[in-house]
Design a protein around this motif. Sequence first.
Motif, PDB file in Angstrom:
ATOM      1  N   ILE A   4      -7.637   4.702  -7.342  1.00  0.00           N
ATOM      2  CA  ILE A   4      -8.946   3.792  -6.899  1.00  0.00           C
ATOM      3  C   ILE A   4      -9.580   2.703  -7.075  1.00  0.00           C
ATOM      4  N   THR A   5      -8.971   2.208  -8.895  1.00  0.00           N
ATOM      5  CA  THR A   5      -9.580   0.886  -9.434  1.00  0.00           C
ATOM      6  C   THR A   5      -8.508  -0.093  -8.208  1.00  0.00           C
ATOM      7  N   ALA A   6      -6.982   0.282  -8.466  1.00  0.00           N
ATOM      8  CA  ALA A   6      -5.841  -0.355  -7.731  1.00  0.00           C
ATOM      9  C   ALA A   6      -6.346  -1.035  -6.025  1.00  0.00           C
ATOM     10  N   LYS A   7      -6.915   0.792  -5.589  1.00  0.00           N
ATOM     11  CA  LYS A   7      -7.092   0.557  -4.326  1.00  0.00           C
ATOM     12  C   LYS A   7      -8.307  -0.733  -4.258  1.00  0.00           C
ATOM     13  N   ARG A   8     -10.023  -0.329  -4.583  1.00  0.00           N
ATOM     14  CA  ARG A   8     -10.717  -1.379  -4.969  1.00  0.00           C
ATOM     15  C   ARG A   8     -10.219  -2.519  -4.937  1.00  0.00           C
ATOM     16  N   GLU A   9      -9.889  -2.667  -5.932  1.00  0.00           N
ATOM     17  CA  GLU A   9      -9.438  -4.359  -6.264  1.00  0.00           C
ATOM     18  C   GLU A   9      -8.716  -4.615  -4.824  1.00  0.00           C
ATOM     19  N   SER A  55       1.067  -1.384   0.187  1.00  0.00           N
ATOM     20  CA  SER A  55       0.272  -0.313  -0.066  1.00  0.00           C
ATOM     21  C   SER A  55       0.533   0.924  -0.350  1.00  0.00           C
ATOM     22  N   SER A  56       2.050   0.955   0.824  1.00  0.00           N
ATOM     23  CA  SER A  56       3.297   2.602   0.760  1.00  0.00           C
ATOM     24  C   SER A  56       3.585   2.654  -0.302  1.00  0.00           C
ATOM     25  N   LEU A  57       4.220   1.695  -0.723  1.00  0.00           N
ATOM     26  CA  LEU A  57       4.586   1.435  -1.983  1.00  0.00           C
ATOM     27  C   LEU A  57       3.555   2.192  -3.622  1.00  0.00           C
ATOM     28  N   ARG A  58       3.042   1.625  -3.373  1.00  0.00           N
ATOM     29  CA  ARG A  58       1.521   1.992  -4.252  1.00  0.00           C
ATOM     30  C   ARG A  58       1.434   3.806  -4.528  1.00  0.00           C
ATOM     31  N   LEU A  59       0.704   3.564  -3.152  1.00  0.00           N
ATOM     32  CA  LEU A  59       0.643   5.269  -2.589  1.00  0.00           C
ATOM     33  C   LEU A  59       2.290   6.474  -3.489  1.00  0.00           C
TER      34      LEU A  59
END
Length: 569
Positions: free
Chosen positions: A304-309, A5-9
Motif C-alpha cells: 500500500i505504501t509503495a502504491k501510495r508513493e 505496477s505489474s512487476l510490483r503486483l
Amino acid sequence: MNNSSSLRLLSFGIGLVAVIALTGMNVYSLYQLRESTIESEKENKRNHLEEFTYQVRHRFQEPSYNLRKFDMGYVEKSFLKSGDFPYKFEKALYEASKDSIFNNIYFTHEDVNHCQDTTQPIYIFNADSKDLERVNSVPEQVCDGLGLARSRMKVLIDDYRWNIKDTFDTHRSMTLSMIDMDDNKVIGHLNFLIDQDYLVNGFLAPELKKKFGPSQQTGVVVWLRNWMLGDVLASSDENVEFDRDHIQRDLRQRFPDMLDNWSLYGQFLESPAIAASNASLIRNLVVLGTAVLALFGALIFMYITAKRERELAQRQAGFLANVTHELKTPLATMQAAGENIFDGRVTDGERLKTYGNHIYNETIRLRKMIDKLLDVARFDSGQPMVQQAPQKLDEVIHEYYDKHYTYVTSKGFEFNFKTEENLPLIMADPDHLETIVSNLVENALKYSLDKKIVGLELRKNEKNKVVELWVKDGGIGIPKKSQKQIFDKFYRLEDSMTARTKGHGLGLSIVKNLVELNGGEITVRSKPGEGSTFIVSFPILIGDAHEYKEKTEPYFDTHKQAELSDYAQ
C-alpha cells in the motif's frame, strides 16, 4: 509505469504465496511433530502392555526353571523303581509348591489315565512330607488340564526339543509335560492347580497398578477382562469404569500361550507428555499465527505504501507540470502587456488602463499561487504560524460575503449567506478563516456546471458544542470512494471536468491543515451530480465573555482582553 505496477503486483503475489507456503509447511510440521509424539507415547504403552504379559508368563514359569535341569529318563527310572522322585527333584517340587499362585501339584505317569479309569493311580505332592501320595479322586479341572496336555503333546512330541512343555487350561491349571529327550517320549505330567483369587487379587491387580499407575499421570488405563464371560477382573485405575459400548479401547493384548480367556484392554487418555505436546502445539501455532499476521501486515503495508508513493509521485509530477504551465501563463500575459507599454505602442488612456488591469489581475493570481505554495511549505516543515484570538465567526464570514459578493455573482452564481443569531465565540486565526472560506468557495466556483449556487451557512451544534460553517454548492459532486482522498496533497479527481479545470490539488489539503491547526474538523457530504457540502466545525470557546475573561486572564495580555470585551458588546 504499467510494467512497474505489474512487476510490483507480481512480487507482492509471490511474497504472499511464499508466506502461505511456509506457514502451511510449518503448521504441517508442528502437527506431524505432535502426532509423532503421541504415536511414540502410544507405542511405548503398547510395549509396556506386551512386556507385562511376558512378566506374567515368567511368573508362571518360575516353578519349572529348576525342574528343567533334570534328566527326565532318570526321574522316570527312579519313580518306577521306588514310587518316588529323586530327592533333588522332590526338593524342586517343594520349592514350587510354596508359590501362593498354586494350590496343589498332581502327577500322573504317561501310561496311566486316572481320569478315564479311576482304578489307575494318580498322585498329589505333599509339601509337608515332600513326597508323592496316591489319591483316589482329583478335581475336574485336573483332568481337563491333563487331557489338554496329552492331546497337545501327541502333536508336538516329534518336533519338540526340550525336556518340559507347559500347557495352560485357561486360568484353571498349568500342566508340565515331562519329556525324556533320549527316547523322545513323554514320561508323565505335573498338573499345577491355579489359585484364581490370588492370581487376580494378589498378583495381577497389584502389578497392573504398579506397572501403569494412576491414569492422570500415565495417560493410560488398563483392564484385565474375561472376554468369554464379559467380566472385568482387575484395573490399573479403579476410578475409570470400563464400558465396552462407550469407551474406545485403543489396546488389546492377549497373554502368550496362557490364560486364553483373559485379555488386557487399554485406553489412552491425555498423558502429561501428550498434554505437554498439545500445549506446545497451541503455543507454537499462536506464535506462528502472530508472526504470519505481522508478516502479512508488513507485506500489505509495504504494498500500500509503495502504491501510495507511486500515486503521490504521479500527482507531484502532474502538479509540477500544472504549476509550471500556470506560472508561465500570467508571466506571458504580463510580459506581453509590459512590452506593448514599454515600446510605446499603447498611448490611449483606456487601453493603458486595460493593460494595467491585466497586469494587476495576473499579479494577484501569481501571489495567490505563491501563497498556497508557501502555506504547503510551512506545513511540510512543521512550522505553521498560528495567531489565534477569540472570533465571532458570523462577523468574519459576513465580512467575507460582503467583500466577495460582486465577484461571485459576476461569475453567474447565486451567492447566499445565512446564520443563526447569538453564535458563541470560537478561538481561531482570522487569516486562516479567510483562507479556509476562500478555498472552499473557489472550489465551488471551479466545479459547478449548470446549477450555479454557492451558499454559506452558520449553525450552532449544541450536542457537539461546536459552531459549524456549511459551504454548499450545486457542482459535479464527489464519488464516495474519493471523499477521503480529496484532502490529500496533490490529489485531484480524475474525470473530464477536473481535466479541463485549472488546479494543483492543494486547496483542500491547505483547508484541512488550517482547520486542524485551529482545533477544528472538516467533513464532506456529496453525491455525484448533486453537489457537495463541506462542514467546518470549531469548538465553542465559551458562552459568556466575562466568564471567559476570568478563566483566560493568565494567558492573555490587556490588549486581547479589551478586544474580547469589544466582541462581547
